[in-house]
Design an enzyme around this catalytic site. Structure first.
Site, PDB file in Angstrom:
ATOM      1  N   ASP A  47      43.576  53.523  40.291  1.00  0.00           N
ATOM      2  CA  ASP A  47      45.037  53.421  40.173  1.00  0.00           C
ATOM      3  C   ASP A  47      45.539  54.160  38.941  1.00  0.00           C
ATOM      4  OD1 ASP A  47      45.008  51.884  42.461  1.00  0.00           O
ATOM      5  OD2 ASP A  47      44.930  49.992  41.375  1.00  0.00           O
ATOM      6  N   ASP A  69      38.439  48.272  48.521  1.00  0.00           N
ATOM      7  CA  ASP A  69      39.165  48.213  47.264  1.00  0.00           C
ATOM      8  C   ASP A  69      38.545  47.179  46.333  1.00  0.00           C
ATOM      9  OD1 ASP A  69      41.115  48.843  45.433  1.00  0.00           O
ATOM     10  OD2 ASP A  69      42.759  48.686  46.872  1.00  0.00           O
ATOM     11  N   GLU A  74      34.570  46.688  42.056  1.00  0.00           N
ATOM     12  CA  GLU A  74      33.844  46.767  40.777  1.00  0.00           C
ATOM     13  C   GLU A  74      32.815  45.642  40.549  1.00  0.00           C
ATOM     14  OE1 GLU A  74      37.253  49.257  40.851  1.00  0.00           O
ATOM     15  OE2 GLU A  74      37.186  47.097  41.060  1.00  0.00           O
TER      16      GLU A  74
END
Length: 957
Positions: free
Chosen positions: A640, A563, A566
């Protein structure tokens, strides 16, 4: 001569006359032929400050173009590309006047010695694509953190009717990127993949890792650059009416004149919204009118969190919601007439204490910039791109994987159903969830443990909180042995200051330290200070693997959920802040490397996992990726997203463009991640809509490359969405079972993806390139060669308009009713069913009913043969969990149907592997235009064959 070619010719003539009249022709350096191509030395003022331009022949279909603003040789590291010039490539070199030509078996590349312009042609002389003759590339000196760099851009002159796809995954619900703009800045829900493909069967792989803009690269303008008029007609601004209670929007607290709406990043609303506005509960309404000095299509771009609605001339054009901590984006393309006033209204309910809203625009493209496409990156030391050519888009994507690596085959269980929620808080919740799936006979293969399984103040320790997970080793053993279920766990590259793992990583110099120095707290509890590790550092990657290996892998973890990759050190910050947070990576300036972080993060786990357990397939789910992620066994999910119909629709085009970017494995949160308050404890109409939204999304998700359910409360298990008697439950359970019956088909697509660089999730433009009507269809797609998937994304819809591409015809999947191709139809879409069609000339293999992938072998296999055209399909099988397929341990059975003779041939089996079925049963069902019977795998087949590995032939009776 086409209009864009005439324009380039006239532009070149003007430049030539200018050069001649001013005697500015620089001293000419001769081109240098190299072992793999040529280097030319253009006049810098004609070639955008390039000192040299180099062409390298990689293979017959791929040519690399390099350019530099200095005379120094190239030194920049490529994170994506792993393949250089391939051996035994034959090509020819020729100089013709100002042109240097390189000719391969597939194409011709020409470079102009004076300007450095590169143009690509097919062998028959047809232009494919070219750079503008003069200054099509640009180098602009730049400085980052006191170090020199260059802004780099490259423009291509393209055909007026070209369409462009790929470029990763984005949420604007744009499919064809002609005349649109894409930004490369890795963010939650936004994934940058720098590979563009054209419907003219070529691709451009842009080898740069900085923040970039692609397509129409003009910066969006402030709203204040339009002509604005208040609600009373006063020129220069809109009227902004502030209500401190959104439930009473007419109770206006105060009004303001506003011409700039720009709350783009974290902290902007606190800085710029009026202090006496209650952002948590209030509403702002912007009214007036707008006008432009240009006629043509105007682009309006919105960044939003909370609720936003936009009307122009009283027509509602935008109605969106996003959670306040993760803004969304939207683009409207609206035709304007010069000077005409358009009534404007925008309502914004921030729906939180920190929110986001921007409104910007772009005027129509100037004639001189039409029919161009540009890559512009803010930082780099050289310009570097790969031109990839093919006879079709599959060949183009194959070229991308030649450069960046094959897509590994996921473990077979990964193609079954995944269940997840945000989050399972105890091991009892996990075990009881899986037990309920098994009790209700709902197929399931993977249960996922999301974040915060650690103690609240222990993020980065990778240790379970023993008060909630008293014996994770035992839990995982029960999942494996009793429930035959895999276990995936979330790992973040994030560390809380002061914990043991932080101290080790910090002492080793493996962390980004600016967020620590800023004393920036996160959103957990009272807030904790944290940072991320530097994935560009090989030692840090090894250290991160060692940590998760010792704390987690040894307990029996099957797959990794990576998760915030980035890296999302602090959510919703500006690109400048992200670069500041990273500072200098082990690979150099953050400005030049930051978009490659998710690629290197995945690399660390994949490479180290294969060393530790070399014959167990690695599987990664990661929230971001880059070119090359497929070689590290990474599946990317779309982040998300919100639980809204518009978000569901946007995932279709997002997934298609992601697949066209060369990465075959993509998934999403079925049902959407973030939930409006009205759904949290829904009753009545809200509950009805919640159930229907999940049902429609589930139908779509069952035909995605990876079938995965995830989201915030309400819980997302089928039985928690609706009771067993409800059509929502029955529909979701039906498609879950159907997914498992499809496994021989789906897993065969995975085999073709590895061995033949296939793409399972297929935009219609891939398979029907001559059908111009599919060029802009981004809400239908093929799963594999045969199955046309048509998601329903409108509330209460019981039908949907859809297009059947040109070809031999189509069969309704459920009824086997035949339809001619090349027509738009209105397909039935009752609550429980999504329209599915099968292409005439298809062979669809179905396996037995399963509760999990490894429950029993795929025997018998029912072959549905859809007649009306010749058909072929290759059934692929291997051991399912290991890498023996790389060593040749797999089997293929080629299935072929000849429509003239009405003969199906089941070919001789090629290859073998441990555990392979040497004998199996094939049931044959013929589907034709006459006397079609509804789809029913339990009905008696037309033929039954007992196959022992030798060729068998059967004729339709």
């Amino acid at each position: 001569m086409p209009r864009y070619c005439r324009y380039l010719f006239l532009l070149g003539l003007v430049f030539s006359l200018h050069l001649f009249s001013n005697a500015q022709v620089a001293e000419k350096r001769k081109p240098v032929q190299t072992a793999d191509g040529v280097i030319v030395y253009p006049a810098a003022h004609l070639g955008g400050n390039a000192q040299w331009v180099r062409l390298q022949v990689i293979n017959d279909q791929i040519i690399r173009v390099l350019a530099s603003p200095t005379m120094a040789p190239p030194t920049a590291q490529s994170f994506m590309v792993i393949t250089g010039t391939q051996p035994n490539v034959k090509w020819e070199y020729k100089e013709t006047g100002e042109q240097v030509e390189l000719t391969t078996a597939a194409l011709v590349a020409k470079v102009n010695q004076q300007t450095g312009q590169v143009a690509f042609f097919a062998k028959n002389g047809d232009m494919i694509v070219q750079e503008p003759l003069y200054n099509g590339r640009q180098f602009t000196p730049a400085v980052f953190s006191g170090r020199p760099s260059y802004g780099i851009s490259q423009t291509f002159a393209v055909a007026p009717n070209e369409a462009f796809y790929g470029l990763g995954q984005h949420q604007d619900d744009l499919f064809n990127y002609k005349d649109q703009q894409v930004t490369f800045f890795q963010n939650n829900t936004e994934v940058a993949i720098p590979f563009l493909v054209s419907n003219k069967n070529y691709g451009i792989l842009w080898d740069n890792y900085s923040i970039s803009t692609i397509g129409d690269v003009r910066p969006f303008k402030s709203l204040s650059d339009l002509r604005l008029f208040s609600s009373k007609g006063e020129e220069g601004w809109l009227t902004a009416a502030y209500a401190n209670d959104a439930k009473q929007p007419n109770d206006i607290a105060f009004e303001k004149a506003e011409s700039i709406i720009n709350y783009a990043y974290l902290g902007d609303t606190k800085l710029h919204l009026p202090a006496n506005f209650n952002i948590a509960k209030g509403q702002v309404t912007y009214t007036g009118s707008i006008a432009s000095a240009f006629s043509g299509v105007h682009k309006f771009k919105f960044t939003y969190a909370g609720y936003v609605k936009v009307w122009i001339n009283d027509k509602l054009l935008l109605d969106r919601w996003r959670q306040a901590w993760n803004p969304g984006t939207a683009v409207l393309n609206i035709p304007f007439e010069k000077g005409q006033h358009y009534k404007f209204r925008m309502e914004w309910i921030p729906d939180g204490g920190e929110s986001y809203l921007t409104t910007t625009w772009l005027n129509p493209i100037e004639p001189s910039q039409q029919n161009t496409f540009t890559f512009a990156s803010e930082a780099g030391q050289q310009l570097d791109y790969y031109f990839v050519y093919g006879q079709n888009l599959d060949e183009v994507i194959s070229g991308y994987r030649t450069l960046t690596g094959k897509a590994q085959i996921a473990p077979k269980w990964a193609f079954g159903k995944w269940q997840s929620r945000e989050r399972y808080k105890t091991q009892e919740e996990i075990l009881s969830t899986v037990a309920t799936f098994r009790q209700q006979k709902i197929p399931l293969d993977n249960i996922v443990l999301d974040w915060s399984y650690w103690k609240q103040d222990d993020w980065g320790s990778q240790e379970f909180d023993k008060t909630r997970f008293s014996n994770p080793d035992s839990m995982i053993k029960v999942l494996h042995e009793q429930y035959k279920t895999q276990f995936m766990i979330s790992v973040w590259p994030k560390f809380y200051e002061g914990i043991e793992a932080y101290k080790k990583f910090n002492d080793s110099g493996w962390l980004y330290t600016r967020n620590i120095a800023d004393r920036q707290r996160d959103w957990i509890g009272q807030g904790y200070i944290s940072t991320f590790y530097d994935a560009f550092n090989p030692a840090a990657r090894k250290g991160f693997w060692d940590l998760i290996y010792s704390k987690l892998y040894v307990k029996g973890i099957d797959a990794w959920w990576m998760d915030a990759s980035e890296p999302d050190i602090l959510s919703n910050v500006s690109p400048a802040k992200r670069k500041e947070q990273m500072g200098f990576t082990a690979a150099g300036l953050a400005a030049e490397t930051l978009n490659a972080y998710p690629l290197e993060n995945a690399r660390g786990i994949y490479e180290n996992a294969r060393q530790v357990d070399p014959n167990k397939r690695v599987f990664l789910l990661t929230r971001s990726g880059y070119g090359g992620s497929q070689r590290y066994a990474a599946t990317i999910w779309s982040g998300d997203i919100a639980s809204r119909w518009s978000d569901m629709k946007a995932q279709i085009s997002a997934g298609l463009n992601f697949s066209l970017s060369g990465l075959p494995y993509w998934t999403m949160d079925i049902g959407g991640f973030s939930v409006e308050k009205r759904y949290e404890n829904a009753q009545g109409a809200d509950l009805d809509e919640w159930r229907e939204l999940n049902t429609r999304w589930y139908q779509f998700g069952a035909f995605s490359p990876i079938f995965r359910v995830h989201g915030q409360y309400p819980y997302r298990e089928i039985y928690n969405i609706a009771p067993g008697t409800h059509p929502a439950y029955q529909s979701m359970r039906y498609y879950d079972h159907l997914r498992y019956r499809f496994l021989p088909y789906i897993y065969s697509l995975a085999g073709a993806t590895y061995f033949s660089n296939y793409t399972p999730m297929r935009a219609l433009v891939m398979d029907f390139p001559k059908d111009s009507l599919v060029r802009n269809i981004g809400d239908q797609y093929l799963l594999g060669p045969s199955l046309l998937v048509n998601p329903v994304y409108e509330y209460k819809a019981t039908s949907r308009e859809m297009y059947l591409p040109e070809g031999p015809g189509w069969y309704d999947f459920y009824t086997n009713k035949y339809y001619e191709g090349g027509q738009t139809i209105v397909a039935d879409a009752p609550y429980e069913r999504m329209p599915l069609f099968v292409k005439a000339g298809s062979i669809m293999p179905y396996g037995p009913s399963l509760q999990y992938v490894a429950e029993k072998p795929a025997d018998p296999i029912t072959l549905y043969v859809y007649t009306g055209a010749d058909a072929s399909f290759t059934l692929y099988e291997d051991e399912g969990l290991n890498y023996n397929y790389e060593k040749g341990a797999y089997a293929k059975i080629t299935l072929q149907y000849n429509d003239n003779s009405k003969v199906l041939t089941i070919g001789q089996r090629q290859g073998n592997f441990k555990g392979m079925l040497t004998q199996r049963t094939f049931k044959i069902v013929w589907v034709n235009q006459v006397g079609a019977k509804p789809f029913d795998l339990e009905a008696a087949p037309n033929e039954t064959l007992h196959y022992k590995g030798k060729e068998m032939v059967v004729r339709m009776k």
